[in-house]
Design a protein around this motif. Structure first.
Motif, PDB file in Angstrom:
ATOM      1  N   ARG A   1       2.613   1.833  -3.668  1.00 58.09           N
ATOM      2  CA  ARG A   1       1.469   2.475  -4.447  1.00 58.09           C
ATOM      3  C   ARG A   1       1.446   4.012  -3.814  1.00 58.09           C
ATOM      4  O   ARG A   1       1.402   4.696  -4.901  1.00 58.09           O
ATOM      5  CB  ARG A   1       0.177   1.799  -4.320  1.00 58.09           C
ATOM      6  N   GLU A   2       1.582   4.300  -2.811  1.00 60.19           N
ATOM      7  CA  GLU A   2       1.431   5.744  -2.528  1.00 60.19           C
ATOM      8  C   GLU A   2       2.872   6.505  -2.953  1.00 60.19           C
ATOM      9  O   GLU A   2       2.793   7.673  -3.493  1.00 60.19           O
ATOM     10  CB  GLU A   2       1.266   5.913  -0.772  1.00 60.19           C
TER      11      GLU A   2
ATOM     12  N   LYS B   1       4.399  10.568  -9.541  1.00 62.50           N
ATOM     13  CA  LYS B   1       3.614  10.856 -10.632  1.00 62.50           C
ATOM     14  C   LYS B   1       2.957  12.164 -10.742  1.00 62.50           C
ATOM     15  O   LYS B   1       2.478  12.518 -11.801  1.00 62.50           O
ATOM     16  CB  LYS B   1       2.494   9.802 -11.158  1.00 62.50           C
ATOM     17  N   VAL B   2       2.858  12.734  -9.472  1.00 66.00           N
ATOM     18  CA  VAL B   2       2.457  13.876  -9.459  1.00 66.00           C
ATOM     19  C   VAL B   2       2.833  15.171 -10.144  1.00 66.00           C
ATOM     20  O   VAL B   2       4.223  15.206 -10.290  1.00 66.00           O
ATOM     21  CB  VAL B   2       2.105  14.509  -7.985  1.00 66.00           C
TER      22      VAL B   2
ATOM     23  N   ARG C   1      10.899  13.239  -6.788  1.00 69.55           N
ATOM     24  CA  ARG C   1      10.001  13.804  -7.978  1.00 69.55           C
ATOM     25  C   ARG C   1      10.329  15.399  -8.157  1.00 69.55           C
ATOM     26  O   ARG C   1      10.389  15.523  -9.392  1.00 69.55           O
ATOM     27  CB  ARG C   1       8.507  13.812  -7.193  1.00 69.55           C
TER      28      ARG C   1
ATOM     29  N   THR D   1       0.844  -1.227  -0.067  1.00 64.67           N
ATOM     30  CA  THR D   1      -0.115   0.097  -0.037  1.00 64.67           C
ATOM     31  C   THR D   1       0.868   1.510  -0.045  1.00 64.67           C
ATOM     32  O   THR D   1       0.644   2.074  -0.617  1.00 64.67           O
ATOM     33  CB  THR D   1      -1.052   0.062   0.976  1.00 64.67           C
TER      34      THR D   1
ATOM     35  N   PHE E   1       4.537   5.879  -5.566  1.00 63.81           N
ATOM     36  CA  PHE E   1       4.295   5.886  -7.155  1.00 63.81           C
ATOM     37  C   PHE E   1       3.382   7.085  -7.463  1.00 63.81           C
ATOM     38  O   PHE E   1       3.491   7.822  -8.384  1.00 63.81           O
ATOM     39  CB  PHE E   1       4.127   4.511  -7.729  1.00 63.81           C
ATOM     40  N   ARG E   2       2.389   7.035  -6.482  1.00 60.27           N
ATOM     41  CA  ARG E   2       1.372   8.169  -6.939  1.00 60.27           C
ATOM     42  C   ARG E   2       2.117   9.426  -6.659  1.00 60.27           C
ATOM     43  O   ARG E   2       1.838  10.340  -7.380  1.00 60.27           O
ATOM     44  CB  ARG E   2       0.097   8.124  -5.973  1.00 60.27           C
ATOM     45  N   ILE E   3       2.931   9.598  -5.616  1.00 57.96           N
ATOM     46  CA  ILE E   3       3.450  10.798  -5.320  1.00 57.96           C
ATOM     47  C   ILE E   3       4.344  11.118  -6.279  1.00 57.96           C
ATOM     48  O   ILE E   3       4.722  12.390  -6.846  1.00 57.96           O
ATOM     49  CB  ILE E   3       4.466  10.896  -3.870  1.00 57.96           C
TER      50      ILE E   3
END
Length: 156
Positions: free
Chosen positions: A63-64, A70-71, A105, A60, A66-68
């Motif tokens: 996944r967070e 991709k922002v 990022r 979990t 990778f979300r960060i």
């Protein structure tokens, strides 16, 4: 034999619990062997949690991350590179995996926008990316190169 993550050092194995005499008082210490450098680090058992020592991240949390990464609607930092560097250094020193993902990022976005990073920023990006890659690779039992390629693909 347990694998842990220690801030600023990254993924490590607990190789022993040793008692050391500190000022005439016996205290137990975790002996960590850092994966990257094979360096030994001693962490007092009593303060390990406060120092940020923790188990590797969960799926979990991956996944967070990778979300960060991709922002894209993050405002571009327009400070001078050395001020920006200090801010990123503070974030890295927290040991928080999500904050480290923000450093990856943001530095990757600066590199794409300006097509150049200072030497110090390049080193910081490599360190931050390495910390994330190692931890995800350990958590997913995947080769580091595969994880590195996944992360690099986000910024190409």
């Amino acid at each position: 034999g347990e694998t842990v993550v220690y801030p600023g050092r990254g993924v490590s194995d607990i190789v022993a619990i040793e008692t050391k005499d500190i000022g005439g008082k016996l205290q137990p210490f975790y002996t960590l062997r850092v994966h990257d450098t094979q360096q030994k680090v001693f962490v007092p058992v009593s303060t390990a949690a406060q120092a940020g020592m923790r188990r590797p991240i969960s799926e979990t949390e991956i996944r967070e991350i990778f979300r960060i990464l991709k922002v894209t609607d993050v405002p571009m930092d327009t400070q001078t590179w050395n001020r920006r560097f200090r801010g990123f250094l503070e974030k890295l020193q927290t040991g928080n995996v999500f904050t480290i993902a923000e450093v990856v990022r943001d530095l990757s976005r600066v590199r794409l926008a300006k097509d150049v990073l200072s030497f110090s920023e390049r080193q910081m990006l490599e360190k931050a990316r390495g910390l994330i890659v190692k931890e995800i690779a350990i958590a997913r039992s995947k080769p580091e190169e595969q994880i590195r390629e996944q992360i690099d693909a986000i910024f190409t």
